[in-house]
Design a protein around this motif. Structure first.
Motif, PDB file in Angstrom:
ATOM      1  N   TYR A  10      78.711  44.628 -34.096  1.00 32.24           N
ATOM      2  CA  TYR A  10      78.583  46.077 -33.976  1.00 32.24           C
ATOM      3  C   TYR A  10      78.069  46.657 -35.293  1.00 32.24           C
ATOM      4  O   TYR A  10      78.533  46.286 -36.374  1.00 32.24           O
ATOM      5  CB  TYR A  10      79.921  46.706 -33.615  1.00 32.24           C
ATOM      6  CG  TYR A  10      80.371  46.374 -32.205  1.00 32.24           C
ATOM      7  CD1 TYR A  10      79.715  46.898 -31.104  1.00 32.24           C
ATOM      8  CD2 TYR A  10      81.454  45.522 -31.981  1.00 32.24           C
ATOM      9  CE1 TYR A  10      80.120  46.587 -29.811  1.00 32.24           C
ATOM     10  CE2 TYR A  10      81.870  45.206 -30.698  1.00 32.24           C
ATOM     11  CZ  TYR A  10      81.197  45.744 -29.611  1.00 32.24           C
ATOM     12  OH  TYR A  10      81.593  45.431 -28.335  1.00 32.24           O
ATOM     13  N   HIS A  63      81.468  50.401 -32.225  1.00 32.46           N
ATOM     14  CA  HIS A  63      82.443  50.246 -31.145  1.00 32.46           C
ATOM     15  C   HIS A  63      83.651  51.154 -31.339  1.00 32.46           C
ATOM     16  O   HIS A  63      84.206  51.678 -30.365  1.00 32.46           O
ATOM     17  CB  HIS A  63      82.882  48.796 -31.025  1.00 32.46           C
ATOM     18  CG  HIS A  63      83.451  48.205 -32.260  1.00 32.46           C
ATOM     19  ND1 HIS A  63      82.912  48.386 -33.515  1.00 32.46           N
ATOM     20  CD2 HIS A  63      84.537  47.392 -32.462  1.00 32.46           C
ATOM     21  CE1 HIS A  63      83.626  47.735 -34.409  1.00 32.46           C
ATOM     22  NE2 HIS A  63      84.610  47.137 -33.804  1.00 32.46           N
ATOM     23  N   GLU A  92      82.675  54.665 -30.390  1.00 33.06           N
ATOM     24  CA  GLU A  92      82.587  54.785 -28.940  1.00 33.06           C
ATOM     25  C   GLU A  92      83.970  54.878 -28.308  1.00 33.06           C
ATOM     26  O   GLU A  92      84.182  55.662 -27.371  1.00 33.06           O
ATOM     27  CB  GLU A  92      81.820  53.594 -28.372  1.00 33.06           C
ATOM     28  CG  GLU A  92      80.343  53.600 -28.722  1.00 33.06           C
ATOM     29  CD  GLU A  92      79.630  52.339 -28.288  1.00 33.06           C
ATOM     30  OE1 GLU A  92      78.419  52.220 -28.534  1.00 33.06           O
ATOM     31  OE2 GLU A  92      80.289  51.457 -27.688  1.00 33.06           O
ATOM     32  N   VAL A  93      84.905  54.074 -28.796  1.00 34.82           N
ATOM     33  CA  VAL A  93      86.262  54.115 -28.252  1.00 34.82           C
ATOM     34  C   VAL A  93      86.865  55.494 -28.443  1.00 34.82           C
ATOM     35  O   VAL A  93      87.477  56.068 -27.525  1.00 34.82           O
ATOM     36  CB  VAL A  93      87.131  53.037 -28.930  1.00 34.82           C
ATOM     37  CG1 VAL A  93      88.612  53.298 -28.673  1.00 34.82           C
ATOM     38  CG2 VAL A  93      86.747  51.649 -28.421  1.00 34.82           C
ATOM     39  N   GLU A 117      85.261  57.868 -25.989  1.00 32.09           N
ATOM     40  CA  GLU A 117      85.363  57.565 -24.561  1.00 32.09           C
ATOM     41  C   GLU A 117      86.786  57.513 -24.025  1.00 32.09           C
ATOM     42  O   GLU A 117      86.984  57.624 -22.802  1.00 32.09           O
ATOM     43  CB  GLU A 117      84.691  56.217 -24.279  1.00 32.09           C
ATOM     44  CG  GLU A 117      83.206  56.189 -24.575  1.00 32.09           C
ATOM     45  CD  GLU A 117      82.642  54.766 -24.608  1.00 32.09           C
ATOM     46  OE1 GLU A 117      81.427  54.628 -24.821  1.00 32.09           O
ATOM     47  OE2 GLU A 117      83.423  53.811 -24.417  1.00 32.09           O
ATOM     48  N   GLU A 118      87.777  57.348 -24.890  1.00 26.94           N
ATOM     49  CA  GLU A 118      89.142  57.120 -24.420  1.00 26.94           C
ATOM     50  C   GLU A 118      90.005  58.374 -24.627  1.00 26.94           C
ATOM     51  O   GLU A 118      90.388  58.692 -25.755  1.00 26.94           O
ATOM     52  CB  GLU A 118      89.767  55.939 -25.165  1.00 26.94           C
ATOM     53  CG  GLU A 118      89.049  54.619 -24.974  1.00 26.94           C
ATOM     54  CD  GLU A 118      89.283  54.038 -23.592  1.00 26.94           C
ATOM     55  OE1 GLU A 118      90.311  54.387 -22.974  1.00 26.94           O
ATOM     56  OE2 GLU A 118      88.451  53.243 -23.137  1.00 26.94           O
ATOM     57  N   VAL A 175      88.768  48.090 -27.423  1.00 25.33           N
ATOM     58  CA  VAL A 175      87.737  47.249 -28.023  1.00 25.33           C
ATOM     59  C   VAL A 175      87.583  45.947 -27.241  1.00 25.33           C
ATOM     60  O   VAL A 175      86.464  45.471 -27.025  1.00 25.33           O
ATOM     61  CB  VAL A 175      88.072  46.968 -29.501  1.00 25.33           C
ATOM     62  CG1 VAL A 175      87.196  45.850 -30.052  1.00 25.33           C
ATOM     63  CG2 VAL A 175      87.904  48.233 -30.334  1.00 25.33           C
ATOM     64  N   ARG A 231      88.108  45.538 -24.055  1.00 26.57           N
ATOM     65  CA  ARG A 231      87.370  45.883 -22.829  1.00 26.57           C
ATOM     66  C   ARG A 231      85.888  46.091 -23.127  1.00 26.57           C
ATOM     67  O   ARG A 231      85.020  45.696 -22.341  1.00 26.57           O
ATOM     68  CB  ARG A 231      87.969  47.123 -22.176  1.00 26.57           C
ATOM     69  CG  ARG A 231      89.375  46.933 -21.619  1.00 26.57           C
ATOM     70  CD  ARG A 231      89.773  48.093 -20.714  1.00 26.57           C
ATOM     71  NE  ARG A 231      89.835  49.359 -21.441  1.00 26.57           N
ATOM     72  CZ  ARG A 231      90.927  49.810 -22.064  1.00 26.57           C
ATOM     73  NH1 ARG A 231      92.036  49.077 -22.064  1.00 26.57           N
ATOM     74  NH2 ARG A 231      90.909  50.982 -22.669  1.00 26.57           N
ATOM     75  N   LYS A 232      85.596  46.703 -24.261  1.00 27.01           N
ATOM     76  CA  LYS A 232      84.204  46.963 -24.618  1.00 27.01           C
ATOM     77  C   LYS A 232      83.468  45.645 -24.880  1.00 27.01           C
ATOM     78  O   LYS A 232      82.320  45.469 -24.449  1.00 27.01           O
ATOM     79  CB  LYS A 232      84.144  47.872 -25.843  1.00 27.01           C
ATOM     80  CG  LYS A 232      82.751  48.310 -26.244  1.00 27.01           C
ATOM     81  CD  LYS A 232      82.783  49.443 -27.236  1.00 27.01           C
ATOM     82  CE  LYS A 232      83.338  50.699 -26.611  1.00 27.01           C
ATOM     83  NZ  LYS A 232      82.404  51.239 -25.570  1.00 27.01           N
ATOM     84  N   ARG A 233      84.107  44.724 -25.590  1.00 24.42           N
ATOM     85  CA  ARG A 233      83.486  43.420 -25.819  1.00 24.42           C
ATOM     86  C   ARG A 233      83.229  42.709 -24.492  1.00 24.42           C
ATOM     87  O   ARG A 233      82.185  42.076 -24.307  1.00 24.42           O
ATOM     88  CB  ARG A 233      84.377  42.552 -26.704  1.00 24.42           C
ATOM     89  CG  ARG A 233      84.402  42.967 -28.173  1.00 24.42           C
ATOM     90  CD  ARG A 233      85.011  41.862 -29.009  1.00 24.42           C
ATOM     91  NE  ARG A 233      85.110  42.226 -30.404  1.00 24.42           N
ATOM     92  CZ  ARG A 233      86.255  42.480 -31.050  1.00 24.42           C
ATOM     93  NH1 ARG A 233      87.402  42.399 -30.388  1.00 24.42           N
ATOM     94  NH2 ARG A 233      86.243  42.803 -32.325  1.00 24.42           N
ATOM     95  N   ASP A 270      80.243  44.345 -22.879  1.00 20.00           N
ATOM     96  CA  ASP A 270      78.998  44.007 -23.576  1.00 20.00           C
ATOM     97  C   ASP A 270      78.600  42.559 -23.325  1.00 20.00           C
ATOM     98  O   ASP A 270      77.412  42.246 -23.172  1.00 20.00           O
ATOM     99  CB  ASP A 270      79.158  44.268 -25.072  1.00 20.00           C
ATOM    100  CG  ASP A 270      79.218  45.755 -25.399  1.00 20.00           C
ATOM    101  OD1 ASP A 270      78.669  46.563 -24.622  1.00 20.00           O
ATOM    102  OD2 ASP A 270      79.832  46.117 -26.427  1.00 20.00           O
TER     103      ASP A 270
END
Length: 264
Positions: A138, A143, A146-147, A150-151, A184, A186-188, A191
């Motif tokens: 990243y 990331h 973004e978290v 978005e959260e 993070v 979940r994001k990984r 991605d």
């Protein structure tokens, strides 16, 4: 995988008594007559990498003096470079790092001859393919930003903790860290799935790895049909453009198929 572990142990067991030299085994490939020039060697940069052949197979070997344990960084890099150089144009079965036998005859008698059909079947399955690995990090903690954006639960806790002394909000801060870590992960995962989907039409198999560091995003090995390598690289470039300033991608290869040795 038995080829890289148990079989290597069987090979090394062929040595009896103390010795000061041996034959290092890098990997197995279909029989060939010549090798690329200037290959490095494990343990002794002056030792030439050679071919020992039996039936339809050849082993990549070099003489090694056993005056010190093998395992320095230069040894590992030499081991990988030999295998990856050959893998650029042919199927190769990598032996586990550190595989040593007593003599050239032992390469044939203890490795190639008794396991000939097994190795031949593995090479047949790997024919026409090569491994590439894609790793990504990243950019500038993208990331985390973004978290936070978005959260809703993260946003709410951050707002609650605004201006609160650290010692007074210990439980809330612990909870905030847990929420961020979960997001993070979940994001990984998302991605990694996007990466795999982006190149799926050009690959034969995938093997995702866990990433080791906080800013690491993806780490996936791909088995690619050699005829599809240009299309695979193009797909990676296109994803890199979409992820510009978010995830920095690194394409590593061609490599020996460390992650895709078939069980046959």
């Amino acid at each position: 995988m038995t080829t890289r572990a148990e079989k290597d142990n069987d090979v090394q067991a062929g040595r009896s008594g103390p010795v000061d030299h041996g034959v290092y085994v890098y990997g197995i490939l279909n029989q060939r007559q010549r090798l690329p020039e200037e290959l490095p060697s494990v343990g002794d940069q002056e030792a030439a990498v050679k071919l020992v052949s039996h039936g339809e197979l050849s082993a990549l070997v070099s003489e090694v003096e056993l005056v010190r344990p093998l395992g320095i960084r230069e040894d590992l890099l030499a081991h990988e470079r030999v295998l990856d150089t050959l893998a650029a144009d042919t199927a190769v079965i990598p032996m586990r790092f550190g595989a040593v036998v007593s003599s050239v005859d032992a390469v044939v008698d203890e490795l190639l001859a008794p396991h000939h059909d097994h190795f031949e079947a593995m090479l047949s399955e790997l024919a026409g393919s090569v491994q590439y690995t894609i790793r990504g990090r990243y950019a500038d903690s993208a990331h985390i930003r973004e978290v936070v954006a978005e959260e809703p639960a993260v946003q709410e806790l951050r707002e609650t903790l605004r201006g609160v002394p650290e010692e007074a909000g210990y439980a809330e801060r612990l909870r905030l860290g847990e929420l961020v870590n979960q997001a993070v992960v979940r994001k990984r995962e998302a991605d990694t799935e996007e990466l795999i989907t982006s190149v799926s039409s050009t690959v034969l198999a995938t093997n995702p790895h866990q990433v080791p560091a906080e800013d690491d995003a993806v780490d996936v090995a791909f088995l690619v049909d050699r005829d599809q390598v240009p299309q695979f690289e193009q797909a990676v470039d296109e994803l890199g453009e979409r992820w510009d300033r978010r995830i920095n991608l690194r394409l590593i290869g061609p490599l020996a198929p460390y992650d895709f040795l078939p069980e046959v």
